[in-house]
Design an enzyme around this catalytic site. Structure first.
Site, PDB file in Angstrom:
ATOM      1  N   LYS A 174      28.628 -35.918  31.082  1.00  0.00           N
ATOM      2  CA  LYS A 174      28.841 -34.638  30.391  1.00  0.00           C
ATOM      3  C   LYS A 174      27.939 -34.504  29.175  1.00  0.00           C
ATOM      4  O   LYS A 174      27.397 -33.438  28.913  1.00  0.00           O
ATOM      5  CB  LYS A 174      30.311 -34.485  29.974  1.00  0.00           C
ATOM      6  CG  LYS A 174      31.242 -34.205  31.148  1.00  0.00           C
ATOM      7  CD  LYS A 174      32.641 -33.833  30.672  1.00  0.00           C
ATOM      8  CE  LYS A 174      33.599 -33.692  31.840  1.00  0.00           C
ATOM      9  NZ  LYS A 174      34.989 -33.469  31.414  1.00  0.00           N
TER      10      LYS A 174
ATOM     11  N   LYS B   3      30.680 -32.803  45.670  1.00  0.00           N
ATOM     12  CA  LYS B   3      32.087 -32.545  45.433  1.00  0.00           C
ATOM     13  C   LYS B   3      32.295 -31.078  45.038  1.00  0.00           C
ATOM     14  O   LYS B   3      31.505 -30.526  44.272  1.00  0.00           O
ATOM     15  CB  LYS B   3      32.527 -33.513  44.331  1.00  0.00           C
ATOM     16  CG  LYS B   3      33.764 -33.181  43.571  1.00  0.00           C
ATOM     17  CD  LYS B   3      33.988 -34.177  42.446  1.00  0.00           C
ATOM     18  CE  LYS B   3      34.230 -33.398  41.161  1.00  0.00           C
ATOM     19  NZ  LYS B   3      35.331 -33.875  40.333  1.00  0.00           N
TER      20      LYS B   3
ATOM     21  N   LYS C  26      34.179 -26.909  39.658  1.00  0.00           N
ATOM     22  CA  LYS C  26      34.015 -25.669  38.896  1.00  0.00           C
ATOM     23  C   LYS C  26      32.674 -25.648  38.187  1.00  0.00           C
ATOM     24  O   LYS C  26      32.186 -24.594  37.823  1.00  0.00           O
ATOM     25  CB  LYS C  26      35.158 -25.490  37.899  1.00  0.00           C
ATOM     26  CG  LYS C  26      35.276 -26.600  36.869  1.00  0.00           C
ATOM     27  CD  LYS C  26      36.344 -26.274  35.841  1.00  0.00           C
ATOM     28  CE  LYS C  26      36.518 -27.394  34.827  1.00  0.00           C
ATOM     29  NZ  LYS C  26      37.351 -28.491  35.301  1.00  0.00           N
TER      30      LYS C  26
HETATM   31  P1  ADP Z   1      36.237 -30.326  38.200  1.00  0.00           P
HETATM   32  O1  ADP Z   1      35.766 -31.615  38.812  1.00  0.00           O
HETATM   33  O2  ADP Z   1      36.011 -29.135  39.073  1.00  0.00           O
HETATM   34  O3  ADP Z   1      35.693 -30.167  36.796  1.00  0.00           O
HETATM   35  P2  ADP Z   1      38.682 -31.307  37.006  1.00  0.00           P
HETATM   36  O4  ADP Z   1      37.864 -32.420  36.453  1.00  0.00           O
HETATM   37  O5  ADP Z   1      39.329 -30.365  36.053  1.00  0.00           O
HETATM   38  O6  ADP Z   1      37.811 -30.467  38.064  1.00  0.00           O
HETATM   39  O7  ADP Z   1      39.756 -31.937  37.985  1.00  0.00           O
HETATM   40  C1  ADP Z   1      41.151 -31.806  37.895  1.00  0.00           C
HETATM   41  C2  ADP Z   1      41.766 -32.707  38.954  1.00  0.00           C
HETATM   42  O8  ADP Z   1      41.321 -32.295  40.255  1.00  0.00           O
HETATM   43  C3  ADP Z   1      41.386 -34.182  38.817  1.00  0.00           C
HETATM   44  O9  ADP Z   1      42.509 -34.998  39.155  1.00  0.00           O
HETATM   45  C4  ADP Z   1      40.280 -34.350  39.825  1.00  0.00           C
HETATM   46  O10 ADP Z   1      40.202 -35.680  40.285  1.00  0.00           O
HETATM   47  C5  ADP Z   1      40.697 -33.384  40.931  1.00  0.00           C
HETATM   48  N1  ADP Z   1      39.522 -32.846  41.648  1.00  0.00           N
HETATM   49  C6  ADP Z   1      38.523 -32.094  41.117  1.00  0.00           C
HETATM   50  N2  ADP Z   1      37.603 -31.763  42.046  1.00  0.00           N
HETATM   51  C7  ADP Z   1      38.028 -32.323  43.221  1.00  0.00           C
HETATM   52  C8  ADP Z   1      37.508 -32.334  44.558  1.00  0.00           C
HETATM   53  N3  ADP Z   1      36.399 -31.695  44.890  1.00  0.00           N
HETATM   54  N4  ADP Z   1      38.209 -32.999  45.509  1.00  0.00           N
HETATM   55  C9  ADP Z   1      39.356 -33.633  45.186  1.00  0.00           C
HETATM   56  N5  ADP Z   1      39.897 -33.669  43.951  1.00  0.00           N
HETATM   57  C10 ADP Z   1      39.254 -33.026  42.966  1.00  0.00           C
HETATM   58 NA    NA Z   2      36.326 -33.929  37.289  1.00  0.00          NA
END
Ligand code: ADP
Ligand code: NA
Length: 330
Positions: free
Chosen positions: A114, A197, A200
């Protein structure tokens, strides 16, 4: 109640959860409330580690809580709260900051990723210590289990190390938690780039399913998902990542096994799979959106649920904090 305790947090940053958040995390939250004494929080303290807008944060925090309820969290069977409503998180985090090595914190890969994206001058000290706040989040509840995606494993390892260090220095205080990572649904991939993956923070939203988008928008994204030039519908993440991702989504949303789906689509084309999955998606997401909107349209009920949740959370958190402060010499 001697059920094991689970603790997990989810960021309010984007407003709508995406399908990866739901299938990778939130779905597990719903399941775990049956077997665990589960604590779930919307982590608004974590959300300000990057540039943020107060009005959006306030709105998105409520939208996140409404979605968790719409997904099936039941405030009678779990504790759902907003992190900033429980000041003990920040209070314990300070102690944990003072037990963490600078080099140790510098090795956190999420921070490195990040901060590399933001550049050193825009990276805050808050972002740097974010994993240590997470340590406090988990240890405050004496959690046995932390349901997270694979990407959070290193932070749970840090939590274990710091808990052992605290216990070793000041005497037994914290339970040592472990990560609860569900293999089959651990990862959902981007529909346009099925080797990345779903996130967002992807550069385009074409392959991202936001749960609060118009269902027909999501249906269209599924119908235009990238697959491959072969025609066979088979689960093979290495050679057929696009088709495998669609099968994973289909299987987890409907509870149908992958093998059963492979059989169902034997001799059929990708078009048939996509059309059916688009329909499954619309059927699932339409009532989900409606339930989310109901909570948002009734702020008094939502506030009452969150106030009750914060009260339940504080009862546990305050006790742990008092023990920890006493041990430290406060
Ligand atoms: P992002 O990766 O989109 O920024 P977050 O970090 O806010 O999302 O993730 C919130 C939760 O969702 C965490 O527990 C993360 O491991 C899970 N998560 C995020 N993206 C995925 C994905 N593509 N597949 C499975 N789990 C995910
Ligand atoms: Na994440």
């Amino acid at each position: 109640l001697d059920r094991p305790r689970a603790l997990s947090g989810i960021q309010p940053t984007a407003g709508s959860f995406h399908l990866g958040n739901y299938l990778g995390a939130v779905r597990q939250y719903v399941a775990l409330q049956e077997t665990h004494d589960a604590f779930y929080m919307v982590v608004d303290l974590h959300a300000i580690t990057v540039p943020q807008n107060p009005m959006e944060l306030r709105a998105n925090t409520r939208i996140a809580a409404a979605q968790l309820l719409a997904a099936g969290l039941d405030p009678e069977r779990c504790t759902l709260f907003i992190q900033s409503h429980v000041p003990e998180h920040a209070q314990l985090a300070w102690v944990m900051n003072c037990l963490t090595g600078f080099g140790e914190a510098s090795r956190m890969t999420q921070f490195k990723d990040k901060s590399a994206k933001q550049g050193a001058d825009r990276t805050t000290v808050g972002l740097f210590t974010y994993p240590i706040l997470q340590v406090a989040d988990i240890l405050l509840y004496q959690a046995d289990s932390v349901p997270v995606g694979e990407d959070q494993r290193q932070h749970v390892e840090l939590t274990r190390d710091i808990a052992e260090r605290f216990n070793g220095t000041y005497g037994q205080t914290f339970k040592i938690p472990s990560a609860h990572i569900v293999r089959e649904t651990a990862k959902i991939y981007d529909l346009q780039d099925p080797t990345a993956k779903m996130s967002k923070s992807a550069s385009t939203t074409k392959g991202l399913i936001n749960l609060l988008d118009e269902p027909k928008v999501s249906a269209k994204k599924i119908k235009s998902a990238v697959t491959d030039t072969d025609t066979v519908i088979r689960f093979d993440p290495e050679h057929k990542p696009g088709v495998s991702n669609l099968l994973t989504i289909y299987s987890t949303l409907t509870g149908t096994g992958i093998a059963e789906l492979e059989e169902k689509y034997q001799g059929k084309g990708y078009g048939a799979l996509k059309t059916d999955l688009a329909e499954v998606m619309v059927e699932w997401v339409t009532p989900f959106r409606a339930r989310t909107q109901e909570y948002l349209d009734d702020p008094e009920t939502l506030d009452a649920i969150l106030a009750k949740g914060a009260e339940k959370a504080r009862a546990v958190a305050a006790e742990t904090l008092a023990q920890a402060y006493d041990k430290v010499g406060f």
